[in-house]
Design an enzyme around this catalytic site. Sequence first.
Site, PDB file in Angstrom:
ATOM      1  CB  CYS A 117      -1.081  -0.151   0.872  1.00  0.00           C
ATOM      2  SG  CYS A 117      -1.951  -1.395   1.142  1.00  0.00           S
ATOM      3  CG  HIS A 257      -3.745   3.656   2.925  1.00  0.00           C
ATOM      4  ND1 HIS A 257      -3.682   3.215   1.068  1.00  0.00           N
ATOM      5  CD2 HIS A 257      -3.664   1.987   2.923  1.00  0.00           C
ATOM      6  CE1 HIS A 257      -4.006   1.799   0.987  1.00  0.00           C
ATOM      7  NE2 HIS A 257      -3.907   1.735   2.203  1.00  0.00           N
ATOM      8  CG  ASN A 287      -6.971  -0.727   1.730  1.00  0.00           C
ATOM      9  OD1 ASN A 287      -6.036  -0.519   0.320  1.00  0.00           O
ATOM     10  ND2 ASN A 287      -5.921  -1.139   2.413  1.00  0.00           N
TER      11      ASN A 287
HETATM   12  O1  UT7 Z   1      -3.810  -1.358   3.927  1.00  0.00           O
HETATM   13  C1  UT7 Z   1      -3.534  -2.518   3.921  1.00  0.00           C
HETATM   14  C2  UT7 Z   1      -3.100  -2.529   6.295  1.00  0.00           C
HETATM   15  N1  UT7 Z   1      -4.434  -2.565   6.478  1.00  0.00           N
HETATM   16  C3  UT7 Z   1      -5.092  -2.334   6.673  1.00  0.00           C
HETATM   17  O2  UT7 Z   1      -4.955  -0.731   7.710  1.00  0.00           O
HETATM   18  C4  UT7 Z   1      -6.255  -2.586   8.072  1.00  0.00           C
HETATM   19  C5  UT7 Z   1      -6.203  -2.508   9.148  1.00  0.00           C
HETATM   20  N2  UT7 Z   1      -6.845  -2.819  10.116  1.00  0.00           N
HETATM   21  C6  UT7 Z   1      -8.377  -2.682  10.212  1.00  0.00           C
HETATM   22  O3  UT7 Z   1      -8.468  -1.417   9.420  1.00  0.00           O
HETATM   23  C7  UT7 Z   1      -8.913  -2.985  11.367  1.00  0.00           C
HETATM   24  O4  UT7 Z   1      -8.630  -4.291  12.399  1.00  0.00           O
HETATM   25  C8  UT7 Z   1      -9.962  -4.124  10.760  1.00  0.00           C
HETATM   26  C9  UT7 Z   1     -11.183  -3.264   9.821  1.00  0.00           C
HETATM   27  C10 UT7 Z   1      -9.442  -4.825   9.810  1.00  0.00           C
HETATM   28  C11 UT7 Z   1     -11.229  -4.563  11.895  1.00  0.00           C
HETATM   29  O5  UT7 Z   1     -11.520  -3.895  13.113  1.00  0.00           O
HETATM   30  P1  UT7 Z   1     -11.706  -4.076  14.435  1.00  0.00           P
HETATM   31  O6  UT7 Z   1     -12.278  -2.881  14.922  1.00  0.00           O
HETATM   32  O7  UT7 Z   1     -10.285  -4.378  14.202  1.00  0.00           O
HETATM   33  O8  UT7 Z   1     -12.104  -5.415  14.999  1.00  0.00           O
HETATM   34  P2  UT7 Z   1     -11.133  -7.002  15.085  1.00  0.00           P
HETATM   35  O9  UT7 Z   1     -10.685  -7.332  14.287  1.00  0.00           O
HETATM   36  O10 UT7 Z   1     -10.434  -6.438  16.599  1.00  0.00           O
HETATM   37  O11 UT7 Z   1     -13.092  -8.177  15.452  1.00  0.00           O
HETATM   38  C12 UT7 Z   1     -13.744  -7.358  16.396  1.00  0.00           C
HETATM   39  C13 UT7 Z   1     -15.208  -8.490  16.342  1.00  0.00           C
HETATM   40  C14 UT7 Z   1     -14.736  -9.676  15.835  1.00  0.00           C
HETATM   41  O12 UT7 Z   1     -15.351 -10.780  16.645  1.00  0.00           O
HETATM   42  P3  UT7 Z   1     -14.907 -11.149  18.057  1.00  0.00           P
HETATM   43  O13 UT7 Z   1     -13.982 -11.697  18.162  1.00  0.00           O
HETATM   44  O14 UT7 Z   1     -15.360  -9.934  19.255  1.00  0.00           O
HETATM   45  O15 UT7 Z   1     -16.813 -11.929  18.307  1.00  0.00           O
HETATM   46  C15 UT7 Z   1     -14.136 -10.252  14.676  1.00  0.00           C
HETATM   47  O16 UT7 Z   1     -14.806 -11.798  14.562  1.00  0.00           O
HETATM   48  O17 UT7 Z   1     -15.802  -7.893  15.183  1.00  0.00           O
HETATM   49  C16 UT7 Z   1     -16.160  -9.720  14.356  1.00  0.00           C
HETATM   50  N3  UT7 Z   1     -15.331  -9.049  12.617  1.00  0.00           N
HETATM   51  C17 UT7 Z   1     -16.834  -8.921  12.164  1.00  0.00           C
HETATM   52  N4  UT7 Z   1     -18.287  -8.770  12.123  1.00  0.00           N
HETATM   53  C18 UT7 Z   1     -18.687  -8.440  10.840  1.00  0.00           C
HETATM   54  C19 UT7 Z   1     -14.410  -9.397  11.979  1.00  0.00           C
HETATM   55  N5  UT7 Z   1     -14.740  -8.571  11.059  1.00  0.00           N
HETATM   56  C20 UT7 Z   1     -16.192  -8.376  10.276  1.00  0.00           C
HETATM   57  C21 UT7 Z   1     -16.460  -8.173   9.785  1.00  0.00           C
HETATM   58  N6  UT7 Z   1     -18.052  -8.684   9.925  1.00  0.00           N
HETATM   59  N7  UT7 Z   1     -16.632  -8.225   8.880  1.00  0.00           N
END
Ligand code: UT7
Length: 332
Positions: A117, A257, A287
Site C-alpha cells: 500500500c 492511504h 482499500n
Molecule cells: O492497507 C493495508 C493495511 N490494512 C489496514 O490498515 C487494516 C487495519 N485494520 C483494520 O482496519 C481493522 O483492524 C479491521 C477493520 C480489519 C477490523 O476492525 P477491528 O475493530 O480491529 O475488529 P476486530 O478485528 O478486533 O474484530 C472485532 C470483532 C470480532 O468478533 P469477536 O471476536 O469480538 O466476536 C471479529 O470476528 O468483529 C468481528 N468481525 C466482523 N464482524 C462482522 C471482523 N470482521 C467482521 C465483519 N463483519 N466483516
Amino acid sequence: MAIGLYSAGIIGTGSYLPEKVITNKDLEQIVDTSNEWIVKRTGIRERRIAEDCQATSDLATNAALLALEDAELTAKDIDLILIATSTPDMPFPSTACIVQHNIKAENSAAFDLEAACSGFIYALNTAHQYIATGFYKNILVIGAECLSRITNWKDRRTCVLFGDGAGAAVVSRVKNGYGFLSHYLGADGSGAAALNVKAGGSRMPATLETIEQNYHTIYMDGSEVFKFAVRIMSTAAEEALRLAGLEKESIDYLIPHQANIRIIENAAKRLNLSMAKVFFNIDKYGNMSAASIPVALDEAVKSGKIKKGDNVCLVGFGAGLTWGSSILKWHK
Ligand code: UT7
C-alpha cells in the site's frame, strides 16, 4: 530540502475505477457481516470490482491515458513507466511493460515496484530521483490493483475491506520552489507476518494444497496492522514535514492511504488537521492498496480541493511493513 539539480512535481493526474459496484448489502449475502459493522468499523460502504476480462494493466492503462491528457503530453514523451502494484497481471513480464505497449510509449523504459500500500509513495520518490538528476524528463507513475483476485471471499475479516482501481501521475520538471519538497520512506520487515499472501512465490509455489488452504489470498492480522497504522501515519507525515522544514500548520491538504476511516481520523487528530483538509473516498472504493493514494489525489485535484501553492502531504503504510510520505507544493 533541495533535492538534485531539477525540481520535480506532478503535472497531470488520472484515475480509473471499474464500473461494477459491490455494496455492503451484497457482502451480507456471502459472509456473516452487516452493513452497520462495516460502516462503523471501517467507513466503507461500497467498492469497485474489475470485470473478469480486466487485469491490473487494463485499469492502469485507462488511468495512464487520462493522466497524459491532463499533463498535455503524448505517450511518446514518456521516458519511464513505473507501476506500483501487488497484483501484477503475471509474475513477469512487468505490468509496466504491458501498459507501455498498450499506450504505445515507444521511448519509455518500464518496470514494476512492490511496496504494497506504500507503493505509490515509493514510486513517486523513485521517479523524483530520475527527474532531479536530469536523467529523465517525464515519468508516468501508476498505482494499480486488482485486489479482488487475491481476496478470500469467505473471510469476513478481510473481504469487506478491499477494492480494485488505478491512479496515475505524470512526474516532470517544475518551476523551482514547487513540486516535491521532501520524501520520507521506511520499512520494518519484522512485521512481514502481519499482512501477506503466503503462496505463489519461491517460498511456497502453487500446489493443490496451497489453493485448498487459501494461501494465495490476503492474510491480515487486522488489529496489529491497525495499531501500527495509527502510529506510523502521523509519524511519517511529521518526518516529511521536518525534512521539508515545515510545521504541521503548513499542511493545506492531506491525502492519506485509504485503509480505514478510523485510521485517517486518528492521523488528522494527531496532526491537528480538521477533516475538511483531509481527502477520503474510502466509503466509495474501500482499500485499493497502491491505487488508493493516486486515485484520491486525482479526485482531490479534479474537484478543486487542491490549489496552486498548496502544501500537499501524501502519506501511506502497508505490508512489509512499509510506510512513506511526500510533501509537495502544488504548482498548477
Ligand atoms: O492497507 C493495508 C493495511 N490494512 C489496514 O490498515 C487494516 C487495519 N485494520 C483494520 O482496519 C481493522 O483492524 C479491521 C477493520 C480489519 C477490523 O476492525 P477491528 O475493530 O480491529 O475488529 P476486530 O478485528 O478486533 O474484530 C472485532 C470483532 C470480532 O468478533 P469477536 O471476536 O469480538 O466476536 C471479529 O470476528 O468483529 C468481528 N468481525 C466482523 N464482524 C462482522 C471482523 N470482521 C467482521 C465483519 N463483519 N466483516
